[in-house]
Structures are given as structure tokens and as C-alpha cells.
Design a protein around this motif. Structure first.
Motif, PDB file in Angstrom:
ATOM      1  N   ALA A 286      -6.524   5.488  20.186  1.00  0.00           N
ATOM      2  CA  ALA A 286      -6.414   4.029  20.227  1.00  0.00           C
ATOM      3  C   ALA A 286      -7.162   3.404  19.046  1.00  0.00           C
ATOM      4  N   THR A 287      -8.207   4.085  18.573  1.00  0.00           N
ATOM      5  CA  THR A 287      -8.928   3.611  17.388  1.00  0.00           C
ATOM      6  C   THR A 287      -7.999   3.588  16.185  1.00  0.00           C
ATOM      7  N   ILE A 288      -7.265   4.690  15.989  1.00  0.00           N
ATOM      8  CA  ILE A 288      -6.315   4.730  14.879  1.00  0.00           C
ATOM      9  C   ILE A 288      -5.244   3.667  15.080  1.00  0.00           C
ATOM     10  N   GLY A 289      -4.816   3.465  16.322  1.00  0.00           N
ATOM     11  CA  GLY A 289      -3.779   2.490  16.603  1.00  0.00           C
ATOM     12  C   GLY A 289      -4.178   1.078  16.222  1.00  0.00           C
ATOM     13  N   VAL A 290      -5.403   0.672  16.527  1.00  0.00           N
ATOM     14  CA  VAL A 290      -5.816  -0.694  16.215  1.00  0.00           C
ATOM     15  C   VAL A 290      -5.968  -0.880  14.705  1.00  0.00           C
ATOM     16  N   TYR A 291      -6.431   0.150  14.003  1.00  0.00           N
ATOM     17  CA  TYR A 291      -6.521   0.043  12.544  1.00  0.00           C
ATOM     18  C   TYR A 291      -5.139   0.003  11.912  1.00  0.00           C
ATOM     19  N   ILE A 292      -4.187   0.738  12.478  1.00  0.00           N
ATOM     20  CA  ILE A 292      -2.818   0.669  11.978  1.00  0.00           C
ATOM     21  C   ILE A 292      -2.263  -0.735  12.133  1.00  0.00           C
ATOM     22  N   LEU A 293      -2.520  -1.373  13.267  1.00  0.00           N
ATOM     23  CA  LEU A 293      -2.029  -2.730  13.480  1.00  0.00           C
ATOM     24  C   LEU A 293      -2.666  -3.716  12.504  1.00  0.00           C
ATOM     25  N   ILE A 294      -3.960  -3.555  12.241  1.00  0.00           N
ATOM     26  CA  ILE A 294      -4.612  -4.433  11.258  1.00  0.00           C
ATOM     27  C   ILE A 294      -3.965  -4.248   9.895  1.00  0.00           C
ATOM     28  N   PHE A 295      -3.802  -2.988   9.501  1.00  0.00           N
ATOM     29  CA  PHE A 295      -3.192  -2.676   8.216  1.00  0.00           C
ATOM     30  C   PHE A 295      -1.762  -3.207   8.151  1.00  0.00           C
ATOM     31  N   ALA A 296      -0.995  -3.017   9.227  1.00  0.00           N
ATOM     32  CA  ALA A 296       0.399  -3.443   9.247  1.00  0.00           C
ATOM     33  C   ALA A 296       0.516  -4.970   9.198  1.00  0.00           C
ATOM     34  N   THR A 297      -0.373  -5.663   9.895  1.00  0.00           N
ATOM     35  CA  THR A 297      -0.322  -7.127   9.885  1.00  0.00           C
ATOM     36  C   THR A 297      -0.615  -7.680   8.500  1.00  0.00           C
ATOM     37  N   VAL A 298      -1.605  -7.111   7.828  1.00  0.00           N
ATOM     38  CA  VAL A 298      -1.929  -7.568   6.476  1.00  0.00           C
ATOM     39  C   VAL A 298      -0.775  -7.237   5.527  1.00  0.00           C
ATOM     40  N   ALA A 299      -0.156  -6.067   5.697  1.00  0.00           N
ATOM     41  CA  ALA A 299       0.982  -5.702   4.855  1.00  0.00           C
ATOM     42  C   ALA A 299       2.151  -6.657   5.059  1.00  0.00           C
ATOM     43  N   LEU A 300       2.362  -7.090   6.294  1.00  0.00           N
ATOM     44  CA  LEU A 300       3.444  -8.035   6.556  1.00  0.00           C
ATOM     45  C   LEU A 300       3.161  -9.389   5.906  1.00  0.00           C
ATOM     46  N   GLY A 301       1.886  -9.791   5.887  1.00  0.00           N
ATOM     47  CA  GLY A 301       1.537 -11.007   5.166  1.00  0.00           C
ATOM     48  C   GLY A 301       1.770 -10.864   3.673  1.00  0.00           C
ATOM     49  N   LEU A 302       1.424  -9.697   3.113  1.00  0.00           N
ATOM     50  CA  LEU A 302       1.686  -9.445   1.696  1.00  0.00           C
ATOM     51  C   LEU A 302       3.188  -9.419   1.415  1.00  0.00           C
ATOM     52  N   ASN A 303       3.973  -9.033   2.407  1.00  0.00           N
ATOM     53  CA  ASN A 303       5.426  -8.984   2.214  1.00  0.00           C
ATOM     54  C   ASN A 303       6.005 -10.367   1.959  1.00  0.00           C
ATOM     55  N   ILE A 304       5.348 -11.412   2.458  1.00  0.00           N
ATOM     56  CA  ILE A 304       5.799 -12.771   2.144  1.00  0.00           C
ATOM     57  C   ILE A 304       5.627 -13.033   0.656  1.00  0.00           C
ATOM     58  N   VAL A 305       4.485 -12.614   0.131  1.00  0.00           N
ATOM     59  CA  VAL A 305       4.178 -12.875  -1.276  1.00  0.00           C
ATOM     60  C   VAL A 305       5.028 -11.999  -2.190  1.00  0.00           C
ATOM     61  N   VAL A 306       5.103 -10.702  -1.887  1.00  0.00           N
ATOM     62  CA  VAL A 306       5.796  -9.758  -2.764  1.00  0.00           C
ATOM     63  C   VAL A 306       7.269  -9.635  -2.407  1.00  0.00           C
ATOM     64  N   GLY A 307       7.557  -9.449  -1.114  1.00  0.00           N
ATOM     65  CA  GLY A 307       8.931  -9.173  -0.709  1.00  0.00           C
ATOM     66  C   GLY A 307       9.839 -10.377  -0.740  1.00  0.00           C
ATOM     67  N   LEU A 308       9.345 -11.541  -0.330  1.00  0.00           N
ATOM     68  CA  LEU A 308      10.194 -12.734  -0.294  1.00  0.00           C
ATOM     69  C   LEU A 308      10.087 -13.554  -1.577  1.00  0.00           C
ATOM     70  N   ALA A 309       8.854 -13.835  -2.009  1.00  0.00           N
ATOM     71  CA  ALA A 309       8.671 -14.683  -3.187  1.00  0.00           C
ATOM     72  C   ALA A 309       8.670 -13.911  -4.497  1.00  0.00           C
ATOM     73  N   GLY A 310       8.507 -12.584  -4.435  1.00  0.00           N
ATOM     74  CA  GLY A 310       8.538 -11.781  -5.657  1.00  0.00           C
ATOM     75  C   GLY A 310       7.309 -11.925  -6.524  1.00  0.00           C
ATOM     76  N   LEU A 311       6.153 -12.232  -5.934  1.00  0.00           N
ATOM     77  CA  LEU A 311       4.903 -12.394  -6.685  1.00  0.00           C
ATOM     78  C   LEU A 311       4.077 -11.125  -6.542  1.00  0.00           C
ATOM     79  N   LEU A 312       3.822 -10.443  -7.627  1.00  0.00           N
ATOM     80  CA  LEU A 312       3.094  -9.187  -7.591  1.00  0.00           C
ATOM     81  C   LEU A 312       1.601  -9.474  -7.493  1.00  0.00           C
ATOM     82  N   ASP A 313       1.047  -9.276  -6.302  1.00  0.00           N
ATOM     83  CA  ASP A 313      -0.361  -9.564  -6.014  1.00  0.00           C
ATOM     84  C   ASP A 313      -1.103  -8.245  -5.832  1.00  0.00           C
ATOM     85  N   LEU A 314      -2.025  -7.947  -6.741  1.00  0.00           N
ATOM     86  CA  LEU A 314      -2.791  -6.699  -6.678  1.00  0.00           C
ATOM     87  C   LEU A 314      -4.211  -6.919  -6.148  1.00  0.00           C
ATOM     88  N   GLY A 315      -4.528  -8.115  -5.711  1.00  0.00           N
ATOM     89  CA  GLY A 315      -5.850  -8.375  -5.166  1.00  0.00           C
ATOM     90  C   GLY A 315      -5.801  -8.948  -3.770  1.00  0.00           C
TER      91      GLY A 315
END
Length: 608
Positions: A286-315
Motif C-alpha cells: 500500500a506504501t508503493i500504491g500511495v506513492y504511485i498515485l502521487i506520482f500519477a496525479t502530478v504526471a496528469l497535471g504535467l500532461n495538461i502543460v505538455v500533452g495538451l498545450a505542448g509546452l515543454l516543462d523540465l522543472g
């Protein structure tokens, strides 16, 4: 005037029985070898492979598979099913709408790779082939026979996806109509298959439930592998097995079904995820599971910037850090310079608002840049954030973040009298600390998914896509490029800060080292960007799957030591080479990489 039409597959003629694969065998005997080898592989899984239980998994039992034998059994079942489907067995053709030959090859590779890896591991660990029982030799021979037969099969290019599961409204209707028409054309032209009839709604819902249950089973099995050999075998079987299912066209068929029942699919997916902690006996996984969800949620937020708007954000990981530090400072921690202890909702608002403000402050002067220049600026911002919080220790600067020691002893969250830091009994099952945070993070992930979906379908979302595809053309059509990009940047930063508030309480401590550009343990900016690209840019499920893999695989490959990143990098290179559009791409991005191969299957060329 002449018209030339190319279909996905050529009509079945007697020359199909001529040798046309990598090995000079006719197609008929090749299918027989592959199918028979798959059936014999199933039998071998029920035999003893070694005489001693010293090898992990206890492969000494007759009549009951153990450890890696289960994986070989699954690969053998896939090979046999696809082999029987190639003979036109009634009921099995539904599994191979794009043809069975390519799927047989990858299923046979899964069985061969897992079986031979197990045989070699037994020989190396126990000291030679003398430690193998007859079952081990049978498995090796059976999988080799199946692979030889599979490699001799002819190659048929599958038809392209009939629908993009991430399209809505008019786009989905056009794609579905075009896909259906082209599928019927290919079926009548080839005489090999017919498009599947429309199933009743309750049957399609049952298919969705079965697919989600299978996904939960695979994820639970992968995260719960108890020893290194089993996880490596799992990677081999899951990798080639996924390729086999994808080549068969079954993934596309399920995507079409889920696109017709989006709300049911979303509800079922989160119900399956919520069932995960109940499958665990302790908090270890369950520890790995909660960290995966944190990582996945942040990645989905980055997907708005990179995947939808096409802005390459490295920070981007810096926004996660801003939210975590802001929440930690108002959490009542004794290391915080502020004597403030806000409730959970207050900490969430502070963390999300702080990240949004930083997103606007950073985006306003930099979003007039494009491409590599913007990437370099955002990379610099990420490093500036890490260095700044490291220096705010009372010596190099004001005492705000406690420097390299970070803010520690962050108390557990409490909401409506529910303490997330202590175990609770639910339906007679004890749910531990990390399981509590898993459910909380699952709710936050659901919120982020809804925000992403509604934003992508909105007017501003279509403006993001227009900016991503061609900013100059979008500006010429009257879109305010700077405002649109700034909204994407601020929204992505807000979602990262939202996840950061939970991360601060889960880890008890926030330190500058957690928010580097590249680090062995995710999340970091490099892994976040890789999760978006690997999973599929611009989709919802893509970054979630990509983030899960990118967190789980390094966590399980720690036994490789210094070679961990090398093996991980090789895997990424191979994946990007053979599937550059990502694991779960949208239709537009898939055509960008395979337009030359797929366009002739659906388009007609007219020339004089």
C-alpha cells in the motif's frame, strides 16, 4: 482517371500457405506448431521443473504451478487461444479482430522468454542443468517449438484503430463512422473476417468490468512479487503479452466499448483501484500504491502543460515542492517557522494556491518563449527552487525552510475526526496508515482526472490543442496564445501543488533533495516527463499507466544496484523505438508516427 485502393489485408489465397515468415515453413504447419507448442506449454506448467525447493517459488510440485510456472502458463494460454482463433474457432475470433498471426508471435515470445529465463536461472543458481526435472526440459522444448511456428507465420498489417477513445462528440462520431466503414470494406475485400456486431449494453458493461478486474489482478500480482526472479519473469510475460493483445486488435475493440460507456469505465476504474488495499495483508505494498498515485496525479497535471498545450516543462517537480513546503509550513510541524496548524482543507488550499501563484509568476515572463528555450528556462526554475529552499536555513538566508534538513515531524492528517495516521477496521479488514492515504490520494486523483477531462473538452482545451499543433496558425485565427498558455501553466502547477500537500503528510518530511531534476527515486522532473511521453501524451489513462510503470519498475529493480538505471534506460529506449506514440496514445498522435503505414489502409488515392 484511375483509382487505387489499398486495404489493411490482402484477400486470402493459396499463396498464403507458401513460406512467407522468417522461417521457411508453410502457414498451415506453422500454425499447427505454434498452437501445439502453446498447448504443450500449458501442460509443462503442471510438471516439476526442479528437484529442490531451494529455487524461489517451489517448482517441485506436480499438478500445481508455482512461482514462474504461473507466468509460463498464462503465456501458453494466450498462445493457444490465438492459435485456435487463427483456425476460425467459433467464439475466439472476437479476440482477434486485427488477425491472429502477429499476436501469436508475441504470445509465443512471452512463453519462450519466461520459460527459458526460468530454466537458465535454475541452472545458474543451483549449479547446472542437472538440477532440472523433466518439466523444465518439456517447457523449454514446447516454447521453442511454439516460437519456431510463430516466426514462420506470414505477416498481415492490422487495420488502424476505428475510434479514438479520447475523442468526444462530433470527432468521435466521425472517427467511429469512418472506422466502421473501413472495417466493413476490409472485411468484404479480404473475406477473412467481419466486424463484430454491436453487443447489448449490459454485455459491454460486463466486458468493461472483466477488463478492469484483469487489470487489477495484473497490477496486484506485479506489485506483490516476492522475489527478484519472479518480477523479471513478470516483466517478460506482461511486456510481450501486452504486445500480443495489442496486435490482435483486442485493445482497440475494448477502447471502442469503453468510449461508449465513459462514465461506467471511470467509475469502474476507481472502484477497482479502491479495492487494491483490501487485497493487501499489510502496508508494505500500500506504501508503493500511495506513492504511485502521487506520482500519477502530478504526471496528469504535467500532461495538461505538455500533452495538451505542448509546452515543454523540465522543472515541473518544483511546483510539487512548492505545494509540499507550503502545506508543511502550516501543518503545525515543530520545524516550521510559522506557529500555524490549519485543518486539512486549509492546508490543501494553501499548497494549491502557492503553486498556482508560482506558476503565474514563472509563466508570465517566460511563456513568450517556445520550444527548447522554454524548456531551458523551466529547467532553470526547477534548480533555482531547490537551491533556494536549501539556502533558506538562517545562515545563507532567512530561516524559513530549515535548509537541507527540511521541515520534519509533519503531523498526520485529520479530517472530520478521522486520523489518517492510525489503522482502522473496515468490514473486518484492518486498513493501515498508507492505505488511508491511498484512499485520500485516490479521491484527489479523481478530482484531477475530472479537471483534466473537462478542461480538455472545453473551449480552452481546444485552444491548447491548437497552440500545440501550430501556434502561428492559432494566433492567426484569433487565439490569445499567451493567455491560453499561462492558464495551462497555472492549472498544471495548481494540480501539482494539490498532490504535494498530501505528499508532505505521507512522507512526514520535505527536503530539497526530493525535488531534483533527475533522481533515482521518482517523482522528479525527468521521470514525470517520461511518464507522460511513455504513457501517451494528451490522454487521461496514458500518464496514469506510465507513472505506475515508472515508479513500480525502479522500485522492484533495486537489486540491480548500480545497473538499475542502465537497465531502466535500455527498456525506455526499446519502448520508444517500437512504440514511440506511447502505451495508450490518442488517434492523432498515433497517426503522427504511423501515418505512412496506416494511411493507405483507410484512404483512397485518385490520380489522372
Amino acid at each position: 482517371m484511375t483509382t487505387q485502393t489499398t486495404t489493411a489485408e490482402t484477400p486470402r489465397t493459396p499463396e498464403h500457405d507458401a513460406p512467407s515468415g522468417l522461417i521457411g515453413l508453410p502457414a498451415g504447419p506453422a500454425r499447427a506448431l505454434a498452437t501445439g507448442g502453446g498447448a504443450l506449454t500449458i501442460v509443462s506448467a503442471f510438471l516439476s521443473w526442479t528437484w529442490t525447493s531451494a529455487f524461489p517459488g517451489d517448482l517441485t510440485v506436480y499438478g500445481y504451478p508455482g512461482g514462474l510456472q504461473w507466468l509460463v502458463l498464462v503465456a501458453g494460454v494466450l498462445t493457444t487461444l490465438f492459435g485456435l482463433a487463427s483456425y476460425g474457432v467459433k467464439g475466439l475470433q472476437w479476440l482477434v479482430p486485427a488477425g491472429a498471426d502477429s499476436s501469436i508471435k508475441f504470445a509465443a515470445l512471452a512463453a519462450f522468454g519466461t520459460a527459458w529465463y526460468t530454466v537458465l536461472a535454475i541452472s545458474v543458481q543451483l549449479g547446472g542443468l542437472a538440477n532440472l526435472e523433466p518439466g523444465g526440459f518439456v517447457a523449454a522444448v514446447a516454447t521453442l517449438v511454439a516460437l519456431v511456428g510463430a516466426l514462420a507465420l506470414p505477416f498481415h498489417r492490422p487495420a488502424p484503430d476505428p475510434v479514438d477513445p479520447d475523442d468526444d462528440g462530433w470527432d468521435a462520431f466521425k472517427h467511429r463512422a469512418a472506422g466502421t466503414a473501413n472495417t466493413w470494406k476490409a472485411a468484404f475485400a479480404t473475406g477473412r473476417s467481419k466486424p463484430a456486431p454491436t453487443l447489448p449494453s449490459y454485455v459491454e458493461i460486463l466486458i468493461i468490468v472483466a477488463a478492469l478486474a484483469l487489470g487489477l489482478l495484473v497490477f496486484t500480482y506485479g506489485i506483490g512479487t516476492g522475489y527478484d526472479e519472479l518480477f523479471i519473469g513478470f516483466l517478460i510475460t506482461a511486456g510481450f503479452g501486452f504486445a500480443a493483445i495489442s496486435k490482435s486488435g483486442l485493445m482497440v475493440r475494448i477502447s471502442v466499448i469503453t468510449s461508449r460507456h465513459r462514465n461506467v469505465t471511470m467509475a469502474g476504474a476507481f472502484a477497482a483501484a479502491a479495492a487494491f488495499p483490501f487485497t493487501q495483508s499489510d502496508d508494505r505494498y500500500a506504501t508503493i500504491g500511495v506513492y504511485i498515485l502521487i506520482f500519477a496525479t502530478v504526471a496528469l497535471g504535467l500532461n495538461i502543460v505538455v500533452g495538451l498545450a505542448g509546452l515543454l516543462d523540465l522543472g515541473y517537480v518544483a511546483f510539487l515542492g512548492v505545494g509540499a513546503y507550503a502545506a508543511a509550513m502550516v501543518s503545525g510541524s515543530p520545524s516550521s517557522p510559522f506557529d500555524i496548524h490549519l485543518p486539512f482543507f486549509g492546508a490543501v488550499l494553501v499548497g494549491a494556491a502557492a503553486s498556482m501563484v508560482f506558476g503565474v509568476l514563472i509563466g508570465a515572463p517566460t511563456l513568450r518563449l517556445r520550444g527548447d528555450y522554454l524548456a531551458i528556462v523551466t529547467l532553470g526554475f526547477g534548480e533555482i527552487f531547490r537551491i533556494t529552499v536549501n539556502n533558506l536555513d538562517g545562515t545563507s538566508g532567512p530561516d524559513i525552510t530549515n535548509g537541507s534538513n527540511g521541515i520534519s515531524s509533519i503531523p498526520n492528517l485529520q479530517m472530520f475526526g478521522f486520523d489518517f495516521g492510525i489503522p482502522h477496521d473496515v468490514f473486518g479488514i484492518t486498513i493501515g496508515r498508507f492505505a488511508n492515504y491511498f484512499f485520500l490520494m485516490l479521491i484527489i486523483t479523481l478530482v484531477v482526472v475530472i479537471v483534466f477531462r473537462r478542461s480538455g473538452d472545453s473551449r480552452i482545451g481546444r485552444a491548447w490543442v491548437a497552440i500545440r499543433e501550430d501556434e502561428t496558425a492559432a494566433l492567426a485565427m484569433g487565439i490569445n496564445g499567451f493567455r491560453v498558455k499561462l492558464i495551462a501553466f497555472a492549472l498544471g502547477a495548481t494540480l501539482a501543488g494539490l498532490a504535494g500537500t498530501v505528499q508532505a503528510h505521507v512522507t512526514y518530511t520535505v527536503t530539497p533533495e526530493q525535488y531534483q531534476f533527475a533522481h533515482v527515486v521518482p517523482p522528479n522532473s525527468a521521470f514525470l516527463l517520461a511518464a507522460v511521453v511513455l504513457g501517451g501524451m494528451g490522454t487521461i489513462s496514458g500518464p496514469l499507466v506510465g507513472a505506475s510503470l515508472l515508479y513500480l519498475i525502479p522500485a522492484k529493480l533495486q537489486f540491480l544496484g548500480d545497473y538499475q538505471l542502465l537497465a531502466f534506460g535500455i527498456a525506455l529506449v526499446l519502448l520508444m523505438r517500437f512504440r514511440p506514440e506511447g502505451l495508450i496514445p490518442n488517434r492523432r498522435r498515433q497517426l503522427e508516427f504511423h501515418e505512412a503505414a496506416e494511411a493507405p489502409a483507410v484512404l483512397s488515392k485518385t490520380g489522372a
